[in-house]
Design an enzyme around this catalytic site. Structure first.
Site, PDB file in Angstrom:
ATOM      1  N   ILE A   1      13.347  -0.843-112.115  1.00  0.00           N
ATOM      2  CA  ILE A   1      13.523  -1.744-111.015  1.00  0.00           C
ATOM      3  C   ILE A   1      14.843  -1.539-110.252  1.00  0.00           C
ATOM      4  O   ILE A   1      14.991  -1.942-109.082  1.00  0.00           O
ATOM      5  CB  ILE A   1      13.302  -3.428-111.462  1.00  0.00           C
ATOM      6  CG1 ILE A   1      12.984  -4.082-110.357  1.00  0.00           C
ATOM      7  CG2 ILE A   1      14.566  -3.819-112.171  1.00  0.00           C
ATOM      8  CD1 ILE A   1      12.335  -5.567-110.794  1.00  0.00           C
TER       9      ILE A   1
ATOM     10  N   ASN B   1      19.906 -14.675-118.227  1.00  0.00           N
ATOM     11  CA  ASN B   1      19.862 -15.724-119.042  1.00  0.00           C
ATOM     12  C   ASN B   1      20.561 -16.907-118.173  1.00  0.00           C
ATOM     13  O   ASN B   1      21.323 -16.647-117.020  1.00  0.00           O
ATOM     14  CB  ASN B   1      20.493 -15.387-120.255  1.00  0.00           C
ATOM     15  CG  ASN B   1      21.786 -14.616-120.094  1.00  0.00           C
ATOM     16  OD1 ASN B   1      22.636 -15.389-119.495  1.00  0.00           O
ATOM     17  ND2 ASN B   1      22.145 -13.567-120.471  1.00  0.00           N
TER      18      ASN B   1
ATOM     19  N   ASP C   1      18.986  -7.207-116.914  1.00  0.00           N
ATOM     20  CA  ASP C   1      19.970  -7.933-116.622  1.00  0.00           C
ATOM     21  C   ASP C   1      21.136  -6.931-116.625  1.00  0.00           C
ATOM     22  O   ASP C   1      21.953  -6.707-115.784  1.00  0.00           O
ATOM     23  CB  ASP C   1      20.273  -8.869-117.408  1.00  0.00           C
ATOM     24  CG  ASP C   1      21.370  -9.999-116.895  1.00  0.00           C
ATOM     25  OD1 ASP C   1      21.481 -10.987-117.679  1.00  0.00           O
ATOM     26  OD2 ASP C   1      21.609  -9.938-115.789  1.00  0.00           O
TER      27      ASP C   1
ATOM     28  N   SER D   1      10.628 -12.383-119.334  1.00  0.00           N
ATOM     29  CA  SER D   1      10.594 -12.874-120.716  1.00  0.00           C
ATOM     30  C   SER D   1       9.687 -11.824-121.571  1.00  0.00           C
ATOM     31  O   SER D   1       9.587 -12.175-122.794  1.00  0.00           O
ATOM     32  CB  SER D   1       9.785 -14.554-120.451  1.00  0.00           C
ATOM     33  OG  SER D   1      10.350 -15.263-120.238  1.00  0.00           O
TER      34      SER D   1
ATOM     35  N   VAL E   1      13.492  -9.257-124.532  1.00  0.00           N
ATOM     36  CA  VAL E   1      14.158  -9.748-125.462  1.00  0.00           C
ATOM     37  C   VAL E   1      13.706 -11.141-125.430  1.00  0.00           C
ATOM     38  O   VAL E   1      13.839 -11.809-126.717  1.00  0.00           O
ATOM     39  CB  VAL E   1      15.578  -9.993-125.049  1.00  0.00           C
ATOM     40  CG1 VAL E   1      16.689 -10.940-125.794  1.00  0.00           C
ATOM     41  CG2 VAL E   1      16.082  -8.659-124.777  1.00  0.00           C
TER      42      VAL E   1
END
Ligand code: APR
Length: 176
Positions: free
Chosen positions: A10, A23, A33, A121, A124
């Site tokens: 992405i 998060n 992330d 989601s 991890v």
């Protein structure tokens, strides 16, 4: 509003907005992330820090979304959203759906015409991929009337064969 599947990384997706599976701390992490901050550069984290010092002193709650610059990414914005962690005994599906709803609402406010989503989601945070893909596609499809006049294309960016299959199956159900 078009729904398309573009498997891959992405951080290389040249959408107006790419969604980060963040998060609540909003200060980086692993997975998507980590990749977004690594490739996007320090400007993204600097803006995240400013958000934590001002409007998001307690962090970003699960299911909500906020935009920052995309730094050096080929996108214009990163929309950070926090997915729910998977729990066998508690159904958090609506929180996961909220990640897509709220991210699309932020995209509309920005004037983003194309928005790319990872499988929120499903890494991890342990959400089963098939269900994560179903929620992603169903929720995005249901938002077409509300945001479709601005967001003309939603791009799902599955990472790996299993994820891609899950999204193709989910899309075939919603858009036969
Ligand atoms: N491009 C697209 N998809 C990716 C990429 C990438 N570069 N890297 C990982 N993925 C996929 C994973 O394979 C998974 O299918 O994105 C999906 C989401 O996985 P995570 O990034 O682990 O996100 P999530 O499950 O929502 O967990 C969020 O993990 O990385 C930390 O800081 C993050 O604490 C937060 C938590």
């Amino acid at each position: 509003m078009k729904l398309v599947i573009a498997p891959g990384d992405i951080t290389a997706t040249a959408a107006d907005a790419v969604v980060n599976a963040a998060n609540s701390r909003l200060l980086g992490g692993g997975g998507v992330d980590g990749a977004i901050h690594r490739r996007g550069g320090p400007e993204i984290l600097a803006e995240c820090r400013r958000l934590r010092e001002t409007t998001l002193k307690d962090g970003l709650p699960a299911g909500q979304a906020v935009a920052t610059t995309a730094g050096r990414l080929p996108a214009r914005w990163v929309i950070h959203t926090v997915g729910p962690t998977w729990a066998k005994t508690i159904d958090k599906s609506d929180t996961l759906a909220s990640c897509y709803r709220e991210s699309l609402r932020v995209a509309r406010e920005l004037g983003a015409e194309t928005v790319a989503f990872p499988a929120i989601s499903a890494g991890v945070y342990g959400w089963p991929m098939d269900d994560a893909a179903r929620i992603a596609v169903e929720t995005s499809d249901a938002m077409a009337d509300e945001v479709g006049h601005t967001v003309r294309e939603v791009i799902f960016v599955p990472y790996g064969e299993k994820a891609e299959q899950a999204f193709r199956t989910a899309l075939a159900v919603v858009r036969p």
